[in-house]
Scaffold this motif. Structure first.
Motif, PDB file in Angstrom:
ATOM      1  N   ILE A   9       0.847  -1.208   0.000  1.00  0.00           N
ATOM      2  CA  ILE A   9       0.000   0.000   0.000  1.00  0.00           C
ATOM      3  C   ILE A   9       0.877   1.252   0.000  1.00  0.00           C
ATOM      4  O   ILE A   9       0.625   2.193  -0.756  1.00  0.00           O
ATOM      5  CB  ILE A   9      -0.966  -0.014   1.201  1.00  0.00           C
ATOM      6  N   LEU A  10       1.917   1.251   0.832  1.00  0.00           N
ATOM      7  CA  LEU A  10       2.805   2.417   0.887  1.00  0.00           C
ATOM      8  C   LEU A  10       3.508   2.652  -0.446  1.00  0.00           C
ATOM      9  O   LEU A  10       3.640   3.802  -0.895  1.00  0.00           O
ATOM     10  CB  LEU A  10       3.833   2.255   2.010  1.00  0.00           C
ATOM     11  N   HIS A  11       3.933   1.587  -1.118  1.00  0.00           N
ATOM     12  CA  HIS A  11       4.565   1.743  -2.435  1.00  0.00           C
ATOM     13  C   HIS A  11       3.559   2.277  -3.458  1.00  0.00           C
ATOM     14  O   HIS A  11       3.925   3.105  -4.310  1.00  0.00           O
ATOM     15  CB  HIS A  11       5.175   0.421  -2.909  1.00  0.00           C
ATOM     16  N   ALA A  12       2.319   1.843  -3.373  1.00  0.00           N
ATOM     17  CA  ALA A  12       1.287   2.356  -4.288  1.00  0.00           C
ATOM     18  C   ALA A  12       1.065   3.848  -4.052  1.00  0.00           C
ATOM     19  O   ALA A  12       0.934   4.623  -5.013  1.00  0.00           O
ATOM     20  CB  ALA A  12      -0.011   1.576  -4.103  1.00  0.00           C
ATOM     21  N   ILE A  13       1.029   4.250  -2.789  1.00  0.00           N
ATOM     22  CA  ILE A  13       0.858   5.674  -2.468  1.00  0.00           C
ATOM     23  C   ILE A  13       2.058   6.467  -2.998  1.00  0.00           C
ATOM     24  O   ILE A  13       1.885   7.551  -3.574  1.00  0.00           O
ATOM     25  CB  ILE A  13       0.682   5.872  -0.953  1.00  0.00           C
ATOM     26  N   GLN A  14       3.243   5.935  -2.842  1.00  0.00           N
ATOM     27  CA  GLN A  14       4.450   6.608  -3.327  1.00  0.00           C
ATOM     28  C   GLN A  14       4.404   6.802  -4.840  1.00  0.00           C
ATOM     29  O   GLN A  14       4.955   7.771  -5.357  1.00  0.00           O
ATOM     30  CB  GLN A  14       5.706   5.819  -2.941  1.00  0.00           C
ATOM     31  N   GLY A  15       3.732   5.904  -5.530  1.00  0.00           N
ATOM     32  CA  GLY A  15       3.599   6.009  -6.978  1.00  0.00           C
ATOM     33  C   GLY A  15       2.790   7.221  -7.415  1.00  0.00           C
ATOM     34  O   GLY A  15       2.886   7.657  -8.557  1.00  0.00           O
ATOM     35  N   ALA A  16       1.998   7.782  -6.504  1.00  0.00           N
ATOM     36  CA  ALA A  16       1.172   8.954  -6.820  1.00  0.00           C
ATOM     37  C   ALA A  16       1.810  10.256  -6.339  1.00  0.00           C
ATOM     38  O   ALA A  16       1.207  11.315  -6.433  1.00  0.00           O
ATOM     39  CB  ALA A  16      -0.206   8.789  -6.180  1.00  0.00           C
ATOM     40  N   ALA A  17       3.031  10.188  -5.837  1.00  0.00           N
ATOM     41  CA  ALA A  17       3.694  11.369  -5.280  1.00  0.00           C
ATOM     42  C   ALA A  17       3.917  12.438  -6.341  1.00  0.00           C
ATOM     43  O   ALA A  17       4.136  12.137  -7.515  1.00  0.00           O
ATOM     44  CB  ALA A  17       5.026  10.970  -4.652  1.00  0.00           C
ATOM     45  N   SER A  18       3.839  13.694  -5.902  1.00  0.00           N
ATOM     46  CA  SER A  18       4.108  14.834  -6.773  1.00  0.00           C
ATOM     47  C   SER A  18       4.578  15.995  -5.895  1.00  0.00           C
ATOM     48  O   SER A  18       4.316  15.997  -4.689  1.00  0.00           O
ATOM     49  CB  SER A  18       2.847  15.247  -7.531  1.00  0.00           C
ATOM     50  N   PRO A  19       5.240  16.990  -6.480  1.00  0.00           N
ATOM     51  CA  PRO A  19       5.683  18.139  -5.676  1.00  0.00           C
ATOM     52  C   PRO A  19       4.525  18.855  -4.972  1.00  0.00           C
ATOM     53  O   PRO A  19       4.654  19.270  -3.825  1.00  0.00           O
ATOM     54  CB  PRO A  19       6.367  19.055  -6.692  1.00  0.00           C
ATOM     55  N   ALA A  20       3.387  18.980  -5.640  1.00  0.00           N
ATOM     56  CA  ALA A  20       2.236  19.642  -5.017  1.00  0.00           C
ATOM     57  C   ALA A  20       1.725  18.830  -3.824  1.00  0.00           C
ATOM     58  O   ALA A  20       1.449  19.381  -2.753  1.00  0.00           O
ATOM     59  CB  ALA A  20       1.124  19.834  -6.041  1.00  0.00           C
TER      60      ALA A  20
END
Length: 185
Positions: A9-20
């Protein structure tokens, strides 16, 4: 099995990371530090005097969540932070916590305070979903920053809700006893 699911789950969330999102999530995590946002809300409720009992209950709820969760359960459970289990999850966006991971203190204090707010007889009822959404955003920020596992956050939220309910009951009981004492005097 749970650890693997949490890390997925944490890796999936990291996949959506962005500067904003980075900025947004760091902001929410900062609001949750030491229950600061909720302490301000409690102080305002006390100062306005209309919901003084519930303002006091916010402080009691935060204290209960901290003592039970951060001082007690974290040291019994001793679960390592996700970035220690999987260094790929290490972030440079915030200072990394050095305490144990479970339960999430940000989640427990946020949901403790939000529960008190939800139990308060507020004229502006729209404040209740805002409190819950804010607590949820603070809790999610801990996942986004990978400093907690999803189960840590879930456990923290459940603990917080219980502490919020308990705090309202405790403060109401004390207020009732004080009123009875005044009536008898």
């Amino acid at each position: 099995m749970i650890q693997n699911a949490d890390l997925s789950i944490l890796h999936a969330i990291q996949g959506a990371a962005s500067p904003a999102l980075d900025t947004f999530m760091v902001g929410f995590t900062t609001l949750g530090e030491f229950g600061a946002l909720w302490a301000i809300v409690g102080a305002i409720m006390i100062a306005l005097n209309k919901h003084r009992t519930f303002g006091i209950a916010i402080f009691v709820a935060i204290a209960l969540a901290f003592v039970i969760g951060d001082m007690g359960l974290k040291n019994v459970i001793e679960r390592p932070r996700p970035f220690l289990v999987d260094p790929v999850l290490t972030t440079s966006l915030i200072s990394l916590p050095d305490s144990f991971s479970c339960p999430s203190g940000h989640s427990s204090t946020s949901f403790a305070a939000a529960t008190v707010i939800c139990l308060a007889p507020l004229a502006h009822r729209w404040l209740k979903p805002i409190a819950v959404a804010t607590a949820a955003a603070i809790a999610f920020s801990r996942l986004y920053l990978a400093v907690h596992n999803p189960t840590d956050v879930l456990f923290g939220a459940v603990l917080g809700i219980a502490c919020g309910v308990a705090a309202v009951a405790i403060v109401r009981k004390i207020a009732e006893a004080l009123q009875n004492r005044k009536a008898q005097a």
